[in-house]
Design a protein around this motif. Sequence first.
Motif, PDB file in Angstrom:
ATOM      1  N   HIS A 187       0.862  -1.180   0.000  1.00 41.35           N
ATOM      2  CA  HIS A 187       0.000   0.000   0.000  1.00 41.35           C
ATOM      3  C   HIS A 187       0.893   1.223   0.000  1.00 41.35           C
ATOM      4  CE1 HIS A 187      -3.739  -2.375   1.445  1.00 41.35           C
ATOM      5  NE2 HIS A 187      -3.828  -2.121   0.161  1.00 41.35           N
ATOM      6  N   GLU A 188       0.930   1.971   1.108  1.00 36.12           N
ATOM      7  CA  GLU A 188       1.731   3.197   1.176  1.00 36.12           C
ATOM      8  C   GLU A 188       3.224   2.927   0.970  1.00 36.12           C
ATOM      9  OE1 GLU A 188       3.036   7.124   1.914  1.00 36.12           O
ATOM     10  OE2 GLU A 188       1.024   6.427   1.450  1.00 36.12           O
ATOM     11  N   HIS A 189       3.707   1.775   1.442  1.00 33.92           N
ATOM     12  CA  HIS A 189       5.119   1.414   1.301  1.00 33.92           C
ATOM     13  C   HIS A 189       5.224   0.009   0.716  1.00 33.92           C
ATOM     14  CE1 HIS A 189       6.973   4.780   3.570  1.00 33.92           C
ATOM     15  NE2 HIS A 189       5.764   4.842   4.104  1.00 33.92           N
ATOM     16  N   GLU A 190       6.314  -0.254   0.014  1.00 33.24           N
ATOM     17  CA  GLU A 190       6.569  -1.571  -0.555  1.00 33.24           C
ATOM     18  C   GLU A 190       6.582  -2.595   0.582  1.00 33.24           C
ATOM     19  OE1 GLU A 190       6.955  -4.040  -3.710  1.00 33.24           O
ATOM     20  OE2 GLU A 190       6.870  -1.861  -3.888  1.00 33.24           O
ATOM     21  N   THR A 191       5.720  -3.610   0.475  1.00 35.20           N
ATOM     22  CA  THR A 191       5.557  -4.598   1.534  1.00 35.20           C
ATOM     23  C   THR A 191       5.383  -5.978   0.915  1.00 35.20           C
ATOM     24  OG1 THR A 191       4.491  -2.963   2.963  1.00 35.20           O
ATOM     25  CG2 THR A 191       4.124  -5.263   3.525  1.00 35.20           C
ATOM     26  N   SER A 192       6.053  -6.973   1.496  1.00 36.58           N
ATOM     27  CA  SER A 192       5.889  -8.346   1.025  1.00 36.58           C
ATOM     28  C   SER A 192       5.993  -9.294   2.220  1.00 36.58           C
ATOM     29  CB  SER A 192       6.942  -8.694  -0.034  1.00 36.58           C
ATOM     30  OG  SER A 192       8.235  -8.635   0.527  1.00 36.58           O
ATOM     31  N   GLY A 193       5.583 -10.533   1.991  1.00 35.53           N
ATOM     32  CA  GLY A 193       5.598 -11.561   3.025  1.00 35.53           C
ATOM     33  C   GLY A 193       4.290 -12.304   3.037  1.00 35.53           C
ATOM     34  N   ARG A 194       4.142 -13.155   4.012  1.00 34.34           N
ATOM     35  CA  ARG A 194       2.933 -13.971   4.138  1.00 34.34           C
ATOM     36  C   ARG A 194       2.356 -13.798   5.536  1.00 34.34           C
ATOM     37  NH1 ARG A 194      -0.200 -17.121   1.690  1.00 34.34           N
ATOM     38  NH2 ARG A 194      -1.129 -18.970   2.575  1.00 34.34           N
ATOM     39  N   VAL A 195       1.028 -13.833   5.623  1.00 32.26           N
ATOM     40  CA  VAL A 195       0.310 -13.744   6.890  1.00 32.26           C
ATOM     41  C   VAL A 195      -0.453 -15.044   7.096  1.00 32.26           C
ATOM     42  CG1 VAL A 195      -1.523 -12.547   8.143  1.00 32.26           C
ATOM     43  CG2 VAL A 195       0.044 -11.246   6.709  1.00 32.26           C
ATOM     44  N   LYS A 196      -0.414 -15.545   8.323  1.00 26.92           N
ATOM     45  CA  LYS A 196      -1.183 -16.749   8.674  1.00 26.92           C
ATOM     46  C   LYS A 196      -1.970 -16.489   9.950  1.00 26.92           C
ATOM     47  CE  LYS A 196       2.004 -20.196   6.812  1.00 26.92           C
ATOM     48  NZ  LYS A 196       2.854 -21.345   7.167  1.00 26.92           N
ATOM     49  N   LEU A 197      -3.176 -16.996  10.000  1.00 21.96           N
ATOM     50  CA  LEU A 197      -3.968 -17.042  11.223  1.00 21.96           C
ATOM     51  C   LEU A 197      -3.848 -18.469  11.728  1.00 21.96           C
ATOM     52  CD1 LEU A 197      -5.971 -15.878  13.272  1.00 21.96           C
ATOM     53  CD2 LEU A 197      -7.796 -16.538  11.710  1.00 21.96           C
ATOM     54  N   VAL A 198      -3.269 -18.644  12.925  1.00 26.57           N
ATOM     55  CA  VAL A 198      -2.938 -19.972  13.432  1.00 26.57           C
ATOM     56  C   VAL A 198      -3.631 -20.206  14.776  1.00 26.57           C
ATOM     57  CG1 VAL A 198      -1.029 -21.487  14.151  1.00 26.57           C
ATOM     58  CG2 VAL A 198      -0.687 -19.842  12.292  1.00 26.57           C
ATOM     59  N   ARG A 199      -4.253 -21.416  14.905  1.00 27.24           N
ATOM     60  CA  ARG A 199      -4.785 -21.835  16.198  1.00 27.24           C
ATOM     61  C   ARG A 199      -3.731 -22.727  16.840  1.00 27.24           C
ATOM     62  NH1 ARG A 199      -9.907 -24.065  15.299  1.00 27.24           N
ATOM     63  NH2 ARG A 199      -8.912 -25.990  14.676  1.00 27.24           N
ATOM     64  N   LEU A 200      -3.332 -22.363  18.055  1.00 26.80           N
ATOM     65  CA  LEU A 200      -2.324 -23.123  18.784  1.00 26.80           C
ATOM     66  C   LEU A 200      -2.965 -24.300  19.504  1.00 26.80           C
ATOM     67  CD1 LEU A 200      -0.274 -20.114  20.200  1.00 26.80           C
ATOM     68  CD2 LEU A 200       0.134 -21.429  18.101  1.00 26.80           C
ATOM     69  N   ALA A 201      -2.140 -25.218  19.976  1.00 24.39           N
ATOM     70  CA  ALA A 201      -2.633 -26.425  20.639  1.00 24.39           C
ATOM     71  C   ALA A 201      -3.496 -26.110  21.856  1.00 24.39           C
ATOM     72  CB  ALA A 201      -1.460 -27.317  21.050  1.00 24.39           C
ATOM     73  N   ASP A 202      -3.250 -24.986  22.541  1.00 27.58           N
ATOM     74  CA  ASP A 202      -4.039 -24.635  23.725  1.00 27.58           C
ATOM     75  C   ASP A 202      -5.352 -23.922  23.378  1.00 27.58           C
ATOM     76  OD1 ASP A 202      -3.244 -22.091  22.974  1.00 27.58           O
ATOM     77  OD2 ASP A 202      -2.126 -21.673  24.808  1.00 27.58           O
ATOM     78  N   GLY A 203      -5.644 -23.784  22.073  1.00 27.78           N
ATOM     79  CA  GLY A 203      -6.893 -23.151  21.647  1.00 27.78           C
ATOM     80  C   GLY A 203      -6.774 -21.652  21.398  1.00 27.78           C
ATOM     81  N   SER A 204      -5.656 -21.044  21.769  1.00 30.65           N
ATOM     82  CA  SER A 204      -5.460 -19.618  21.508  1.00 30.65           C
ATOM     83  C   SER A 204      -5.085 -19.419  20.042  1.00 30.65           C
ATOM     84  CB  SER A 204      -4.379 -19.049  22.432  1.00 30.65           C
ATOM     85  OG  SER A 204      -3.127 -19.644  22.148  1.00 30.65           O
ATOM     86  N   HIS A 205      -5.107 -18.175  19.598  1.00 26.69           N
ATOM     87  CA  HIS A 205      -4.813 -17.858  18.202  1.00 26.69           C
ATOM     88  C   HIS A 205      -3.709 -16.809  18.107  1.00 26.69           C
ATOM     89  CE1 HIS A 205      -8.946 -19.437  18.048  1.00 26.69           C
ATOM     90  NE2 HIS A 205      -8.619 -19.855  16.831  1.00 26.69           N
ATOM     91  N   VAL A 206      -2.930 -16.898  17.031  1.00 24.30           N
ATOM     92  CA  VAL A 206      -1.935 -15.876  16.725  1.00 24.30           C
ATOM     93  C   VAL A 206      -2.034 -15.523  15.250  1.00 24.30           C
ATOM     94  CG1 VAL A 206      -0.270 -16.563  18.510  1.00 24.30           C
ATOM     95  CG2 VAL A 206      -0.052 -17.499  16.208  1.00 24.30           C
ATOM     96  N   VAL A 207      -1.699 -14.269  14.965  1.00 26.73           N
ATOM     97  CA  VAL A 207      -1.437 -13.862  13.587  1.00 26.73           C
ATOM     98  C   VAL A 207       0.068 -13.954  13.427  1.00 26.73           C
ATOM     99  CG1 VAL A 207      -1.365 -11.886  12.018  1.00 26.73           C
ATOM    100  CG2 VAL A 207      -3.465 -12.412  13.265  1.00 26.73           C
ATOM    101  N   ARG A 208       0.493 -14.674  12.410  1.00 27.47           N
ATOM    102  CA  ARG A 208       1.926 -14.861  12.159  1.00 27.47           C
ATOM    103  C   ARG A 208       2.301 -14.172  10.856  1.00 27.47           C
ATOM    104  NH1 ARG A 208       6.489 -17.126  13.522  1.00 27.47           N
ATOM    105  NH2 ARG A 208       7.822 -18.138  11.973  1.00 27.47           N
ATOM    106  N   LEU A 209       3.306 -13.320  10.947  1.00 23.55           N
ATOM    107  CA  LEU A 209       3.883 -12.688   9.766  1.00 23.55           C
ATOM    108  C   LEU A 209       5.142 -13.462   9.419  1.00 23.55           C
ATOM    109  CD1 LEU A 209       3.638  -8.927  10.844  1.00 23.55           C
ATOM    110  CD2 LEU A 209       1.942 -10.305   9.621  1.00 23.55           C
ATOM    111  N   GLU A 210       5.238 -13.949   8.188  1.00 28.04           N
ATOM    112  CA  GLU A 210       6.408 -14.713   7.767  1.00 28.04           C
ATOM    113  C   GLU A 210       7.117 -13.995   6.630  1.00 28.04           C
ATOM    114  OE1 GLU A 210       4.949 -18.654   6.882  1.00 28.04           O
ATOM    115  OE2 GLU A 210       5.171 -19.252   8.978  1.00 28.04           O
ATOM    116  N   ASN A 211       8.428 -13.901   6.751  1.00 35.68           N
ATOM    117  CA  ASN A 211       9.269 -13.262   5.739  1.00 35.68           C
ATOM    118  C   ASN A 211       8.799 -11.841   5.425  1.00 35.68           C
ATOM    119  OD1 ASN A 211      10.867 -15.642   5.432  1.00 35.68           O
ATOM    120  ND2 ASN A 211       9.190 -16.501   4.245  1.00 35.68           N
TER     121      ASN A 211
END
Length: 190
Positions: A85-109
């Motif tokens: 968008h405003e700045h050059e940006t690349s990588g991958r985003v994942k929405l992950v459910r952990l074994a304990d049932g909680s969730h994280v958004v993970r930014l990769e690369n």
Amino acid sequence: MGRVRKALAGPWVIAVVVVAVGGVGFGLYWFQPWKLWQDQTVQEALPGVAQTSAPPAEASSDETTAQPSPATGPQTLAGGELISHEHETSGRVKLVRLADGSHVVRLENLDTSNGPDLRVWLTDAPVKRGQAGWRVFDDGKYVSLGKLKGNKGSQNYALPRDVDPASYRSVSIWCDRFDVSFGAAELDRV
């Protein structure tokens, strides 16, 4: 007459200098231009994934390294590629459910510009390409997951327990100071 002009000019010059210095100081604080040349790399492992090394030489080929099973380990629920968008940006985003049932958004690369007051937002807004997508993420529902830890690398952002990840559809690297997206990814369900 010359002395009167000199006497009046002194306070005006000082006032102008004080205002100019104050303006430059405020501008530097507000825009933080030095961040454009400073990168901060953060490399975090996904929580709940055991870091394994190569098996010892004497181990048989039947032995496996400790890997979480899909039933007990982290599960990717959704993901997408970051677009600029405003700045050059690349990588991958994942929405992950952990074994304990909680969730994280993970930014990769992740690779984006550094900037003032960057946040990671989980939003209900669609991702639009180009300038049309720069400012849409604060129009609807969003959750700030915290300050961006680094403008490069892989990192995790925990969702609050009371947030239902199913009601969000995108992630934005959001500049809270200027209300603009540096980049965003649509979360496509897996």
